[in-house]
Motif scaffolding. Structure first.
Motif, PDB file in Angstrom:
ATOM      1  N   MET A 217      -5.995  -3.029   1.630  1.00 32.49           N
ATOM      2  CA  MET A 217      -6.744  -2.069   0.690  1.00 32.49           C
ATOM      3  C   MET A 217      -7.810  -2.826  -0.250  1.00 32.49           C
ATOM      4  O   MET A 217      -7.572  -3.530  -0.749  1.00 32.49           O
ATOM      5  N   ASP A 218      -8.841  -2.200  -0.007  1.00 28.84           N
ATOM      6  CA  ASP A 218     -10.092  -2.859  -0.587  1.00 28.84           C
ATOM      7  C   ASP A 218     -10.147  -2.379  -1.999  1.00 28.84           C
ATOM      8  O   ASP A 218      -9.723  -1.607  -2.690  1.00 28.84           O
ATOM      9  N   THR A 219     -10.806  -3.485  -2.817  1.00 31.11           N
ATOM     10  CA  THR A 219     -11.033  -3.276  -4.128  1.00 31.11           C
ATOM     11  C   THR A 219     -11.643  -2.186  -4.807  1.00 31.11           C
ATOM     12  O   THR A 219     -11.207  -1.635  -5.917  1.00 31.11           O
ATOM     13  N   LYS A 220     -12.607  -1.526  -4.227  1.00 31.63           N
ATOM     14  CA  LYS A 220     -13.087  -0.215  -4.573  1.00 31.63           C
ATOM     15  C   LYS A 220     -12.041   0.744  -4.662  1.00 31.63           C
ATOM     16  O   LYS A 220     -11.933   1.584  -5.589  1.00 31.63           O
ATOM     17  N   THR A 221     -11.356   0.958  -3.739  1.00 28.29           N
ATOM     18  CA  THR A 221     -10.257   2.251  -3.670  1.00 28.29           C
ATOM     19  C   THR A 221      -9.293   1.898  -4.874  1.00 28.29           C
ATOM     20  O   THR A 221      -9.022   2.802  -5.387  1.00 28.29           O
TER      21      THR A 221
ATOM     22  N   ASP B 144     -20.918  -1.522  -6.983  1.00 29.59           N
ATOM     23  CA  ASP B 144     -21.190  -0.617  -5.647  1.00 29.59           C
ATOM     24  C   ASP B 144     -20.646   0.542  -5.843  1.00 29.59           C
ATOM     25  O   ASP B 144     -21.372   1.387  -4.880  1.00 29.59           O
TER      26      ASP B 144
ATOM     27  N   VAL C 124      -6.104  -8.479  -6.731  1.00 32.91           N
ATOM     28  CA  VAL C 124      -7.324  -8.217  -7.096  1.00 32.91           C
ATOM     29  C   VAL C 124      -7.854  -9.182  -8.091  1.00 32.91           C
ATOM     30  O   VAL C 124      -7.187  -9.554  -8.931  1.00 32.91           O
TER      31      VAL C 124
ATOM     32  N   ALA D 191     -17.125  -4.292  -7.402  1.00 31.72           N
ATOM     33  CA  ALA D 191     -16.631  -3.042  -6.646  1.00 31.72           C
ATOM     34  C   ALA D 191     -17.488  -1.910  -7.761  1.00 31.72           C
ATOM     35  O   ALA D 191     -17.840  -0.866  -7.023  1.00 31.72           O
TER      36      ALA D 191
ATOM     37  N   GLY E 134     -14.007  -9.402  -8.751  1.00 35.00           N
ATOM     38  CA  GLY E 134     -14.162  -8.508  -7.779  1.00 35.00           C
ATOM     39  C   GLY E 134     -14.466  -7.057  -8.138  1.00 35.00           C
ATOM     40  O   GLY E 134     -14.964  -6.283  -7.545  1.00 35.00           O
TER      41      GLY E 134
ATOM     42  N   ALA F  80      -9.551   7.753   1.555  1.00 31.97           N
ATOM     43  CA  ALA F  80      -8.828   6.222   1.733  1.00 31.97           C
ATOM     44  C   ALA F  80      -7.448   6.408   1.481  1.00 31.97           C
ATOM     45  O   ALA F  80      -6.784   5.843   2.640  1.00 31.97           O
TER      46      ALA F  80
ATOM     47  N   THR G 191      -5.174   5.036   4.872  1.00 33.24           N
ATOM     48  CA  THR G 191      -4.707   3.828   4.538  1.00 33.24           C
ATOM     49  C   THR G 191      -3.340   3.705   5.053  1.00 33.24           C
ATOM     50  O   THR G 191      -2.453   4.654   4.868  1.00 33.24           O
TER      51      THR G 191
ATOM     52  N   GLU H   9       0.766  -1.100   0.097  1.00 34.22           N
ATOM     53  CA  GLU H   9       0.073  -0.136  -0.067  1.00 34.22           C
ATOM     54  C   GLU H   9       0.769   1.118   0.030  1.00 34.22           C
ATOM     55  O   GLU H   9       0.466   2.278  -0.428  1.00 34.22           O
TER      56      GLU H   9
END
Lengths: 187, 187
Positions: B1-5, B46, B35, B43, B39, B82, B86, A95
DNA sequence: CGTTTCATGTAAGTGGTTACATGATTTC
DNA sequence: GAAATCATGTAACCACTTACATGAAACG
């Protein structure tokens, strides 16, 4: 790679209790493999019911009792099977790098902090690994030693590169790009 | 770190469709962030319902229609938030190194393969990154360039270290430890 | 005295992976 | 003709993460 295999590996390297394994992950191991502490105890119990490890309780006075684990032959076989089947992935999961990619969008202080923190971690790990190589490295199996040496090479390269290139980030780009005024066009 | 970000980041770098993002992950990005392709679409949807991206359908003849995405101001803000929140983790997530730690327990052929495969990947990525820097690097934001250069440094260091130390692994340890003969299963 | 170390767990929640589904077109 | 490319998704499962719980002793 699942927590169970990781635990078996740690046990083969001489760890005894869940706590030992947890510590190993926080130190050397953790640098390149992620495991949540709570997952360890769970995994150990699963391994026990599966007959892949044997546990023996150790009564202690003055501190909590502990549970020592030892892989069974079946466990060793399972480990070797897992090793042979696991695809040998290798990636820098970072990250930090993601953050740096978007350095322009982040406060310089955050960038500074992140960089400082990481270089600090690196020097600590380098020292630690160096010490390990000198103390225990001689008696360790060659695979372990190889990884330690390789790790040292990489960490030193990272440090060097960061120190050399760091200024590229801190110098705000001359004129053209200050923060993100309009970012639709990027494409 | 999530897929959306991660997806928002890709969109800020100029990607347009889920497929584009998927490809970016398979290429450059994927080297340090994981990723799963499926997904991404999830994402993106979403994000759309959350109002962080806007979608527009593009009719195509001869190939499937596509859905182009663009971050909304809210999405950009969410992304920056984000980023700022993070923690800047950085680790070499590596089953390859785990394997090498236990090199004595694995068939030499598997070690050889793994090493060859990885060096191959490295050289390919080095070339690719090098080319990118020459072609697009000039117009890219400094953060992106920094990461590319840093990545090059590290990958080159890895290659060099592997080539230099490789023989340490291939030479079986003098006497003491010759593989594990009882490896009934897969081996 | 407060914090860290030792030591082991439970409970809830979900994000992500795997596997599956579709289908035209270009490339080998 | 087979395979890869383009392009987007659904469904189900479960491994892992986060947060919480406990408690004595050593350290500073």
């Amino acid at each position: 790679m699942d927590t169970k295999t990781l635990c078996l590996g740690a046990l083969l390297l001489g760890d005894k209790t869940g706590y030992d394994i947890k510590k190993r992950f926080e130190e050397s191991f953790g640098f390149f493999l992620d495991v949540a502490p709570s997952g360890i105890y769970r995994a150990l119990n699963d391994l026990e019911t599966a007959g892949d490890v044997e546990a023996s309780l150790v009564q202690q006075t003055g501190r909590p009792n502990k549970k020592m684990f030892k892989p069974t032959p079946a466990g060793v076989a399972a480990f070797d099977r897992a090793l042979a089947q696991t695809p040998a992935r290798h990636r820098v999961h970072s990250e930090l790098l993601f953050l740096l990619m978007f350095a322009e969008r982040v406060s310089p202080a955050k960038i500074e902090d992140a960089l400082n923190h990481h270089t600090g971690e690196l020097t600590a790990l380098i020292d630690q690994t160096d010490a390990w190589l000198k103390e225990e490295g001689g008696s360790a199996p060659p695979g372990l030693r190889f990884v330690a040496r390789f790790g040292l090479d990489i960490m030193r390269a990272e440090l060097e590169s960061l120190e050399r290139r760091r200024s590229d980030l801190e110098r705000a780009p001359p004129e053209a790009q200050h923060a993100n005024p309009d970012l639709e066009p990027v494409a």
